[in-house]
Design a protein around this motif. Sequence first.
Motif, mmCIF file in Angstrom:
data_model
loop_
_atom_site.group_PDB
_atom_site.id
_atom_site.type_symbol
_atom_site.label_atom_id
_atom_site.label_comp_id
_atom_site.label_asym_id
_atom_site.label_seq_id
_atom_site.Cartn_x
_atom_site.Cartn_y
_atom_site.Cartn_z
ATOM 1 N N ARG A 238 0.839 -1.208 0.000
ATOM 2 C CA ARG A 238 0.000 0.000 0.000
ATOM 3 C C ARG A 238 0.869 1.251 0.000
ATOM 4 O O ARG A 238 0.523 2.268 -0.625
ATOM 5 C CB ARG A 238 -0.937 -0.001 1.216
ATOM 6 N N GLN A 241 2.123 1.889 -3.433
ATOM 7 C CA GLN A 241 1.036 2.421 -4.242
ATOM 8 C C GLN A 241 0.788 3.889 -3.914
ATOM 9 O O GLN A 241 0.512 4.702 -4.801
ATOM 10 C CB GLN A 241 -0.237 1.607 -4.007
ATOM 11 N N ALA A 242 0.901 4.246 -2.622
ATOM 12 C CA ALA A 242 0.694 5.641 -2.220
ATOM 13 C C ALA A 242 1.737 6.549 -2.854
ATOM 14 O O ALA A 242 1.446 7.687 -3.254
ATOM 15 C CB ALA A 242 0.741 5.756 -0.693
ATOM 16 N N GLN A 244 3.322 5.918 -5.723
ATOM 17 C CA GLN A 244 2.994 5.999 -7.149
ATOM 18 C C GLN A 244 1.840 6.974 -7.395
ATOM 19 O O GLN A 244 1.821 7.695 -8.398
ATOM 20 C CB GLN A 244 2.619 4.615 -7.680
ATOM 21 N N THR A 245 0.891 6.998 -6.458
ATOM 22 C CA THR A 245 -0.264 7.883 -6.592
ATOM 23 C C THR A 245 0.142 9.352 -6.533
ATOM 24 O O THR A 245 -0.584 10.232 -7.018
ATOM 25 C CB THR A 245 -1.299 7.565 -5.493
ATOM 26 N N ASN A 247 2.281 10.578 -8.271
ATOM 27 C CA ASN A 247 2.429 10.909 -9.692
ATOM 28 C C ASN A 247 3.525 11.957 -9.924
ATOM 29 O O ASN A 247 3.346 12.925 -10.680
ATOM 30 C CB ASN A 247 1.095 11.390 -10.276
#
Length: 300
Positions: A238, A241-242, A244-245, A247
């Motif tokens: 997670r 993913q955070a 990557q989010t 951006n």
Amino acid sequence: MVLVADDDPGSLLVAQAAVERSGHSCLTASDGDEAWALFLEHQPDVVVTDWMMPGLDGLALCRAIRARTTDLYTYIVLLTSQGSRDDVLAGLEAGADDYVTKPLDPFVLHTRLLVARRVTTLHADLAHYRTMLSHQARTDPLTGLSNRLKLTEDLQQLHARSLRYGEDYCLAMCDVDNFKRYNDIYGHQAGDLALQAVGAALATVARASDGVYRYGGEEFLLVLPRETPQGAKEMLERALQAVQTLNITHSGDPTGHLTLSAGIAAFADYHDEADNVLREADAALYAAKAAGRNRVAAAP
């Protein structure tokens, strides 16, 4: 707040009236044991105590107060009908800050309370500054996360508790992928902003009981008390993913964005020191990097 302790009712009333006229709230006790109980309950700024009392006498009360370790300072005024040099010296050595001879003169007590207010205010200010400096010494100035010093303290306590009670914990070493290249392309100011964003993302994923630390450079460490390896792996996925989010564009990374790699190690009863768990987490991080980055690897 002022605590007055005296077994003479008349002297107690005079002292109470003088304290209240000086603008202080006042607690009263008729013996040393009651005074000690009130002190522990209310932590007054000033104690005005008679020397000779039932239970704890004035000297014993002074010693008991001074034996307590606290950032707050209590100013002690000793009331005595014995004004000899030896008695005054004994009172000061026991921990009193000042003394007033009986019969009590309200004006004299008022002047002592003025001095007490200055001293206790100074000590309160010093305690506040010590707390601020202690916090700053344990905080990374760039990300606002805890630093290596705080990590060492927290991890030693957690490891000792785990050895004693057999509690699980995991460590996760995280590293921003290709960060040197990011700095080369976008500059160090952009790199600092990226580290702040990554640190904030990790903090949002962590539980309230977890610790998130800036380990150094582009490395972060997560301390996960009472967590299993599987639970740690899911949490770190997670976290990746955070990140990557966020951006954050990174033309020097194959993905085109800023990513994170992580290595996880779990405490076991053969780990006699926390550094051994830390080394395993670091080795797992290198394994994640070698496998292609932007992934989580666990120590065997």
